[in-house]
Design a protein around this motif. Structure first.
Motif, mmCIF file in Angstrom:
data_model
loop_
_atom_site.group_PDB
_atom_site.id
_atom_site.type_symbol
_atom_site.label_atom_id
_atom_site.label_comp_id
_atom_site.label_asym_id
_atom_site.label_seq_id
_atom_site.Cartn_x
_atom_site.Cartn_y
_atom_site.Cartn_z
ATOM 1 N N MET A 1 1.286 3.608 -2.125
ATOM 2 C CA MET A 1 0.926 5.142 -2.484
ATOM 3 C C MET A 1 -0.658 5.133 -1.986
ATOM 4 N N SER B 1 0.779 -1.121 -0.024
ATOM 5 C CA SER B 1 0.088 0.153 -0.052
ATOM 6 C C SER B 1 0.926 1.372 -0.049
ATOM 7 N N PHE C 1 2.394 5.176 -12.516
ATOM 8 C CA PHE C 1 2.682 4.070 -11.599
ATOM 9 C C PHE C 1 3.436 2.894 -12.248
ATOM 10 N N TYR D 1 -0.945 11.557 -7.203
ATOM 11 C CA TYR D 1 -1.603 10.539 -8.180
ATOM 12 C C TYR D 1 -1.681 11.324 -9.614
ATOM 13 N N THR E 1 -2.714 0.811 -6.125
ATOM 14 C CA THR E 1 -2.888 2.389 -6.082
ATOM 15 C C THR E 1 -3.885 2.826 -6.928
ATOM 16 N N ASN F 1 1.404 -2.925 -6.576
ATOM 17 C CA ASN F 1 1.111 -1.698 -6.040
ATOM 18 C C ASN F 1 0.495 -0.938 -7.361
#
Length: 406
Positions: A57, A55, A241, A234, A98, A94
């Motif tokens: 981000m 976890s 990502f 984000y 994310t 991730n």
């Protein structure tokens, strides 16, 4: 300028870097048995989940680490330096986790993340078909390369949207709509076909779903950039990502290959003749090793330069420019090429040591598997060249390369 040696400014090192050092003996000790099992061990996954590695981000309000892009890169690099397959599963999960935390509707986000640290994994390529039905979709499809699915709680799967038997278009465009679907792993059929040369412990099997109903609130757009929550980091979207994850892999695993080679040069012989024992004292070997070291360090510098720049941009709540993504993708491709060249160098000079089963042989096989991923294909480099030559006006980066904006 943000420097990777001081990722939190006055607050010091990002906490998960010290956690990576703490867990390194456990994660490294499982590498061989993980490969035989075709998945990362439950013990490793549990330890990493508890520490927050899945976890990275996700928002702090939901128990995540809320890492910025440079912090994310540094942690992926650190774990991939310990074990390639374990790091690959972590970075792939991730990306999906994310994305869900950033882009799912509020109600679904609350249901999945508040009070839990779910692992979401899968393939975002829209190879599935989803027919609109009531307040959701009827999903059918088969997806390949589901890295981390065997260790996941939920599946992340891409699909094209159909309505009344025809592809549904994104409003105001002529572009067919695709979405990402999130559903419990137990509802997927794992097809168990990960029979590959390397990264065997990632368990990147194909998986399928047949006539599965997925509520609309458990889907999100495949092309969103700015998250519904979670702050400015984000703003790199799924394309960011993914690029960070694969860059961290190339740097961390690339470092491990050279360190393994250096340790073998000075390791006591087991009685077998070894090319390394003859090469270790030669001027040619020393020169080649120095060149390999320089290439890796240069690749790392380029990667952190690109992501420091992007992190500074997002910290000002500004959108990331196409050229910034281009430089990040260029850094990814370059780091992967350096990892491959240095792995082949290590294999060539190691003689029988690298030929036999062991850490160096596994590292070479893992390298060869990683270089086959779409994000480091020749097309990605050609797209970088297109933008660098000023020929990408009106285009944007997607996980699969440059595409028309809009």
């Amino acid at each position: 300028m943000i420097h990777n040696k001081d990722l939190h400014g006055s607050r010091g090192e990002f906490p998960l870097l010290s956690e990576a050092r703490r867990l390194a003996p456990l994660l490294a000790s499982k590498a061989e048995s993980n490969e035989a099992a075709g998945k990362v061990s439950d013990e490793s996954i549990a330890a990493m989940r508890d520490a927050g590695f899945f976890s990275l981000m996700v928002q702090k309000s939901a128990g995540g680490m809320e890492a910025n892009p440079v912090e994310l890169l540094s942690v992926v690099e650190a774990v991939c330096n310990i074990d390639a397959a374990t790091g690959w599963v972590m970075m792939a999960a991730n990306v999906a986790t994310t994305s869900a935390a950033a882009f799912l509707p509020d109600t679904t986000y609350e249901a999945l993340f508040k009070g839990a640290r779910p692992i979401i994994a899968g393939a975002g390529a829209p190879t599935g078909k989803a027919e609109v039905e009531g307040g959701g979709f009827r999903l059918t499809g088969r997806w390949a390369y589901g890295s981390g699915c065997l260790n996941s709680d939920y599946i992340h799967a891409g699909a094209m949207i159909y309505e009344n038997g025809a592809p549904r278009l994104i409003p105001g465009t002529s572009i067919p709509e695709s979405r990402i679907f999130i559903f419990p792993t137990k509802d997927a059929q794992m097809l168990g076909n990960w029979d590959v040369i390397g990264l065997r412990a990632t368990g990147s099997v194909d998986y399928a779903a047949t006539d599965l109903y997925v509520p609309a609130d458990f889907t999100h757009s495949a092309s969103e950039i700015v998250g519904k929550r979670g702050g400015d980091s984000y703003r790199i979207g799924v394309v960011g990502f993914s690029a960070i994850g694969h860059t961290g892999f190339a740097l961390g695993h690339g470092r491990r290959v050279l360190d393994q080679l250096a340790s073998l040069v000075t390791a006591p012989s087991d009685g077998r003749p070894s090319t390394l024992s003859e090469l270790a004292g030669s001027d040619a070997f020393k020169q080649e090793f120095a060149v390999a070291e320089a290439k890796l360090r240069a690749a790392r510098a380029l990667a952190y330069e690109a992501w420091n720049d992007i992190t500074e941009t997002t910290s000002r709540s500004e959108p990331v420019a196409t050229r910034q993504f281009t430089l990040a993708r260029l850094a990814l491709c370059h780091a992967t090429t350096v990892m491959m060249e240095n792995s082949l160098f290590a294999h060539r000079v190691s003689g029988g040591v690298g030929l036999r089963a062991g850490a160096l042989q596994r590292s070479l096989r893992d390298t060869l598997a990683a270089t086959q991923h779409l994000v480091v294909s020749d097309k990605s480099l050609r797209d970088c060249g297109r933008d660098l030559l000023g020929m990408a006006e009106g285009m944007k980066w997607t996980p699969r390369g440059l595409a028309a904006a809009g």
